[in-house]
Design a protein around this motif. Structure first.
Motif, PDB file in Angstrom:
ATOM      1  N   GLY A   1      -6.846   3.540  -8.219  1.00  0.00           N
ATOM      2  CA  GLY A   1      -5.495   4.051  -8.031  1.00  0.00           C
ATOM      3  C   GLY A   1      -4.412   2.984  -8.025  1.00  0.00           C
TER       4      GLY A   1
ATOM      5  N   GLN B   1       0.863  -1.182   0.000  1.00  0.00           N
ATOM      6  CA  GLN B   1       0.000   0.000   0.000  1.00  0.00           C
ATOM      7  C   GLN B   1       0.897   1.229   0.000  1.00  0.00           C
ATOM      8  OE1 GLN B   1      -3.328  -1.598  -0.539  1.00  0.00           O
ATOM      9  NE2 GLN B   1      -3.719   0.372   0.344  1.00  0.00           N
ATOM     10  N   GLU B   2       0.599   2.142  -0.887  1.00  0.00           N
ATOM     11  CA  GLU B   2       1.343   3.392  -0.952  1.00  0.00           C
ATOM     12  C   GLU B   2       0.324   4.521  -1.070  1.00  0.00           C
ATOM     13  OE1 GLU B   2       4.054   5.003  -4.395  1.00  0.00           O
ATOM     14  OE2 GLU B   2       5.122   3.440  -3.266  1.00  0.00           O
ATOM     15  N   ASP B   3       0.240   5.354  -0.067  1.00  0.00           N
ATOM     16  CA  ASP B   3      -0.761   6.432  -0.022  1.00  0.00           C
ATOM     17  C   ASP B   3      -2.168   5.887  -0.202  1.00  0.00           C
ATOM     18  OD1 ASP B   3       1.225   8.394   0.327  1.00  0.00           O
ATOM     19  OD2 ASP B   3       1.534   8.532  -1.855  1.00  0.00           O
ATOM     20  N   GLY B   4      -2.426   4.722   0.410  1.00  0.00           N
ATOM     21  CA  GLY B   4      -3.755   4.127   0.355  1.00  0.00           C
ATOM     22  C   GLY B   4      -4.087   3.439  -0.957  1.00  0.00           C
ATOM     23  N   LYS B   5      -3.111   3.318  -1.848  1.00  0.00           N
ATOM     24  CA  LYS B   5      -3.340   2.682  -3.148  1.00  0.00           C
ATOM     25  C   LYS B   5      -2.399   1.487  -3.295  1.00  0.00           C
ATOM     26  CE  LYS B   5      -4.699   7.073  -5.018  1.00  0.00           C
ATOM     27  NZ  LYS B   5      -4.312   8.225  -5.782  1.00  0.00           N
ATOM     28  N   LYS B   6      -2.899   0.444  -3.917  1.00  0.00           N
ATOM     29  CA  LYS B   6      -2.137  -0.787  -4.090  1.00  0.00           C
ATOM     30  C   LYS B   6      -1.096  -0.627  -5.190  1.00  0.00           C
ATOM     31  CE  LYS B   6      -3.782  -4.218  -2.586  1.00  0.00           C
ATOM     32  NZ  LYS B   6      -3.870  -5.184  -1.554  1.00  0.00           N
TER      33      LYS B   6
END
Length: 134
Positions: free
Chosen positions: A73, A33-38
């Motif tokens: 995203g 997860q990066e900034d809430g995106k996979k």
């Protein structure tokens, strides 16, 4: 290899065979997860499919199916293959291994069949290749 990755590549294949073919050569190396995106990390042994997937990162089919499977995203990051990597086999490698195992089982089954064994004993020779038709 994660079932979600396999389902994603199958979904892409229904809409774009070429892109799915390149994805099938990728080794699922992980996700985070990066900034809430996979973010999916996909390693490639060959440059061509890695470049194809890299160029197709904004392809509407890839983006739509990626978001459907992994959430809005989500994105793919391609990386070079590192020898000794813990990445899962690619879909292509897994399919090839399954086909080879099925062929080996078919050949062994034929060799063990009583009629085949009797014919080999009677006429000599050996079973060299077994093909399935139909």
């Amino acid at each position: 290899m994660p079932e979600a990755w396999l389902a994603f590549v199958r979904a892409v294949a229904r809409r774009n065979q070429r892109l799915a073919g390149s994805l099938a050569h990728g080794h699922f190396a992980g996700e985070e997860q990066e900034d809430g995106k996979k973010v999916l990390w996909i390693a490639f042994k060959s440059e061509f499919p890695r470049e194809e997937v890299g160029r197709g990162a904004d392809h509407p089919v890839l983006v739509a199916e990626l978001h459907e499977a992994y959430g809005a995203g989500a994105r793919i990051e391609t990386v070079e293959w590192e020898e000794g990597s813990e990445a899962a086999p690619s879909i292509f490698e897994a399919q090839r291994a399954a086909a080879q195992a099925a062929q080996a089982a078919l050949e062994e089954h034929a060799r063990q069949h009583p009629v085949v064994a009797q014919a080999v004993e009677l006429f000599g020779g050996e079973v060299r290749q077994v093909r399935q038709e139909g």
